[in-house]
Write a protein that holds these residues in place. Structure first.
Motif, PDB file in Angstrom:
ATOM      1  N   CYS A   1      49.645  39.094  42.598  1.00 25.32           N
ATOM      2  CA  CYS A   1      50.245  39.196  41.266  1.00 25.32           C
ATOM      3  C   CYS A   1      51.614  39.866  41.324  1.00 25.32           C
ATOM      4  N   SER A   2      52.529  39.352  40.537  1.00 22.24           N
ATOM      5  CA  SER A   2      53.843  39.968  40.386  1.00 22.24           C
ATOM      6  C   SER A   2      53.750  41.119  39.387  1.00 22.24           C
ATOM      7  N   PHE A   3      54.846  41.875  39.256  1.00 24.33           N
ATOM      8  CA  PHE A   3      54.855  42.968  38.281  1.00 24.33           C
ATOM      9  C   PHE A   3      54.745  42.431  36.859  1.00 24.33           C
TER      10      PHE A   3
ATOM     11  N   ASN B   1      55.728  51.936  39.343  1.00 20.67           N
ATOM     12  CA  ASN B   1      55.217  52.775  40.431  1.00 20.67           C
ATOM     13  C   ASN B   1      53.712  52.609  40.591  1.00 20.67           C
ATOM     14  N   THR B   2      53.007  52.455  39.473  1.00 28.81           N
ATOM     15  CA  THR B   2      51.568  52.190  39.557  1.00 28.81           C
ATOM     16  C   THR B   2      51.312  50.854  40.229  1.00 28.81           C
ATOM     17  N   TYR B   3      52.082  49.847  39.837  1.00 23.99           N
ATOM     18  CA  TYR B   3      51.961  48.529  40.460  1.00 23.99           C
ATOM     19  C   TYR B   3      52.270  48.597  41.955  1.00 23.99           C
ATOM     20  N   ALA B   4      53.341  49.309  42.312  1.00 22.47           N
ATOM     21  CA  ALA B   4      53.700  49.437  43.728  1.00 22.47           C
ATOM     22  C   ALA B   4      52.626  50.180  44.507  1.00 22.47           C
ATOM     23  N   LEU B   5      51.929  51.094  43.843  1.00 21.83           N
ATOM     24  CA  LEU B   5      50.857  51.845  44.495  1.00 21.83           C
ATOM     25  C   LEU B   5      49.626  50.986  44.719  1.00 21.83           C
TER      26      LEU B   5
ATOM     27  N   ALA C   1      42.319  43.641  38.473  1.00 24.99           N
ATOM     28  CA  ALA C   1      41.243  43.552  37.482  1.00 24.99           C
ATOM     29  C   ALA C   1      40.414  44.832  37.450  1.00 24.99           C
ATOM     30  N   ARG C   2      40.110  45.389  38.612  1.00 27.01           N
ATOM     31  CA  ARG C   2      39.336  46.642  38.660  1.00 27.01           C
ATOM     32  C   ARG C   2      40.128  47.792  38.041  1.00 27.01           C
ATOM     33  N   TYR C   3      41.430  47.833  38.310  1.00 23.58           N
ATOM     34  CA  TYR C   3      42.260  48.890  37.736  1.00 23.58           C
ATOM     35  C   TYR C   3      42.311  48.772  36.212  1.00 23.58           C
ATOM     36  N   VAL C   4      42.451  47.545  35.717  1.00 22.05           N
ATOM     37  CA  VAL C   4      42.479  47.321  34.270  1.00 22.05           C
ATOM     38  C   VAL C   4      41.185  47.824  33.638  1.00 22.05           C
ATOM     39  N   ALA C   5      40.086  47.621  34.317  1.00 25.63           N
ATOM     40  CA  ALA C   5      38.780  48.007  33.770  1.00 25.63           C
ATOM     41  C   ALA C   5      38.568  49.515  33.789  1.00 25.63           C
ATOM     42  N   LYS C   6      39.040  50.189  34.845  1.00 24.77           N
ATOM     43  CA  LYS C   6      38.690  51.604  35.013  1.00 24.77           C
ATOM     44  C   LYS C   6      39.877  52.566  34.974  1.00 24.77           C
ATOM     45  N   LYS C   7      41.105  52.028  35.160  1.00 19.92           N
ATOM     46  CA  LYS C   7      42.304  52.876  35.195  1.00 19.92           C
ATOM     47  C   LYS C   7      42.151  54.044  36.182  1.00 19.92           C
ATOM     48  N   ASP C   8      41.498  53.773  37.288  1.00 13.36           N
ATOM     49  CA  ASP C   8      41.197  54.810  38.278  1.00 13.36           C
ATOM     50  C   ASP C   8      41.549  54.287  39.661  1.00 13.36           C
ATOM     51  N   VAL C   9      42.574  54.869  40.275  1.00 19.47           N
ATOM     52  CA  VAL C   9      43.027  54.410  41.586  1.00 19.47           C
ATOM     53  C   VAL C   9      41.976  54.676  42.653  1.00 19.47           C
TER      54      VAL C   9
ATOM     55  N   ALA D   1      48.447  41.923  32.545  1.00 20.81           N
ATOM     56  CA  ALA D   1      47.059  42.316  32.798  1.00 20.81           C
ATOM     57  C   ALA D   1      46.719  43.640  32.138  1.00 20.81           C
ATOM     58  N   VAL D   2      47.660  44.584  32.142  1.00 26.19           N
ATOM     59  CA  VAL D   2      47.367  45.923  31.616  1.00 26.19           C
ATOM     60  C   VAL D   2      47.710  46.045  30.138  1.00 26.19           C
TER      61      VAL D   2
END
Length: 449
Positions: free
Chosen positions: A145-147, A181-185, A194-202, A153-154
């Protein structure tokens, strides 16, 4: 599920009366099957087949007559044929060389049927066990996915039109910078996003990264030609992540005892699997661009999130406000290279950086980008214009007057002169606008005449 930008290209392919069966190419787990599943909703009939299943494989291998095969596919998929368009999706097509060869017959005898084929290991088996029907198929590449897709997604898609129009108020700069920066991380692997969108937890993403890395390592036996190459590929997949964004030497790579020839073969195999790219320099400032294979390449991996996890540098992102400070600036080059790759779905698209041909010169520009017959230099740097010595040197040698700096500041355009008096426009592009590079260059060129 958020919509990927490649769906627009798939629609254009489907509407083209001269289309050919499409081979969708991409690394494992970049979302090929998911994308086709989303696309299939736009068809009245959808026939998904997986060639790793014996029954589906036997069905294809039972005949060379696609007109005879089609009703059997409807029966196998338990689909009652309806009036309208039909999409056939042949997944893991590399498991059946006969299915690959039959793509030409769909093109020649049933061009009204839409056919898409994909396979996570197809790239590594071409020219070994499988021959594609040349001139009877076309290709499209799917990347992480691109930025811009990440913003969709978010739930931050409201920013996209403003970015495209280059009208984003500076008041939103810090917010977009944090999002990038979150995307780059975390990177752009669809399951990770998809998992990040669901939980917002790195932290919760570690299991997904680990599953992806294990899957790539488990594929080694399928990639490799022999036991020796298996060992080298495994070594690269274990140690090579720490060299993302860096120029590398093939002989003795990552403090190994492997020779340049065997390391080079392993890297080329992983390139075919689309897990990485060796980005070679060019010495030209005009077309055609020619890769200088005698010089050291940069190692760019499939995805920044995988790099950050595998190389153990995630914590650095949390401690730094500027990507150019993370991991000695290598993280910035990796993510910019990744964003540049998403600007096109063309298969075989190669990235380049520039080095000056003059003997003893150390001039190097991080990337070059082809736009409207021009070779546009791109530097990934913060700081004052005077610090862009290599970019100034490039501009002295090229006939056009446009250069790009990717940085952590806001969008702006400077009028700059080299020490030799060459005047040019320097487009200062925030990291979060790299995905808009084509649109920005188009608007700038129109404005400047």
């Amino acid at each position: 599920m958020f919509e990927r930008s490649i769906l627009k290209d798939l629609r254009q392919w489907a509407d083209n009366p001269y289309r050919k069966p499409l081979i969708l190419r991409g690394a494992r787990q970049v979302g090929k099957t998911t994308i086709v599943g989303q696309f299939s909703r736009e068809f009245e009939n959808y026939l998904p087949l997986n060639m790793e299943k014996q029954e589906a494989r036997q069905l294809f291998e039972s005949t060379d007559d696609v007109k005879q095969l089609l009703p059997m596919l409807f029966l196998y998929c338990n689909v009652q044929r309806s009036p309208g368009r039909t999409l056939i999706f042949i997944d893991e097509v590399q498991a059946s060389p006969h299915a690959v060869s039959m793509l030409r017959y769909f093109y020649e005898e049933m061009p009204e049927i839409h056919v898409i084929a994909a396979g996570s290991l197809l790239e590594t088996m071409l020219d070994r066990h499988i021959s594609l029907p040349v001139g009877r198929v076309e290709y499209m590449a799917l990347h992480p996915c691109s930025f811009i897709e990440f913003l969709n997604a978010v739930g931050e898609e409201r920013f996209v039109p403003w970015l495209q129009e280059m009208k984003l108020p500076n008041a939103f700069h810090d917010q977009l910078a944090r999002l990038f920066n979150t995307y780059a991380l975390i990177g752009g692997m669809p399951e990770v996003v998809a998992r990040y969108v669901a939980k917002k937890d790195v932290v919760s993403l570690s299991a997904v990264y680990n599953q992806l890395l294990v899957a790539y390592r488990n594929d080694v036996e399928k990639y490799a030609r022999n036991n020796s190459q298996t060992s080298v590929i495994r070594y690269i997949l274990e140690e090579g992540w720490a060299f993302a964004g860096q120029s590398i030497t093939l002989g003795g790579f990552a403090a190994s005892a492997y020779k340049a020839r065997e390391t080079g073969e392993a890297f080329r195999t992983l390139e075919k699997a689309l897990l990485l790219e060796l980005v070679y320099p060019t010495t030209g400032t005009t077309l055609p661009l020619v890769s200088d294979l005698k010089k050291a390449p940069k190692l760019i991996w499939l995805d920044a999130g995988l790099v950050n996890y595998a190389a153990g540098i995630q914590r650095e992102y949390l401690l730094s406000k500027d990507l150019n400070d993370v991991w000695r600036g290598m993280a910035a080059e990796q993510i910019v290279a990744q964003e540049l790759k998403t600007l096109s779905n063309d298969v075989g698209q190669k990235r380049h950086f520039w080095v000056r041909a003059k003997r003893g010169s150390s001039s190097e520009v991080d990337f070059v980008y082809l736009y409207d017959g021009m070779v546009i230099p791109i530097e990934v740097k913060s700081g004052h214009n005077a610090h862009l010595k290599s970019l100034h040197q490039f501009m002295n040698e090229t006939p056009h007057d446009v250069a790009v700096r990717v940085w952590s500041g806001s969008y702006s355009v400077d009028e700059v002169s080299t020490a030799e008096g060459k005047r040019f426009h320097l487009v200062n592009l925030p990291f979060y606008m790299v995905g808009m590079l084509k649109e920005i260059l188009e608007k700038c060129m129109t404005k400047w005449g």
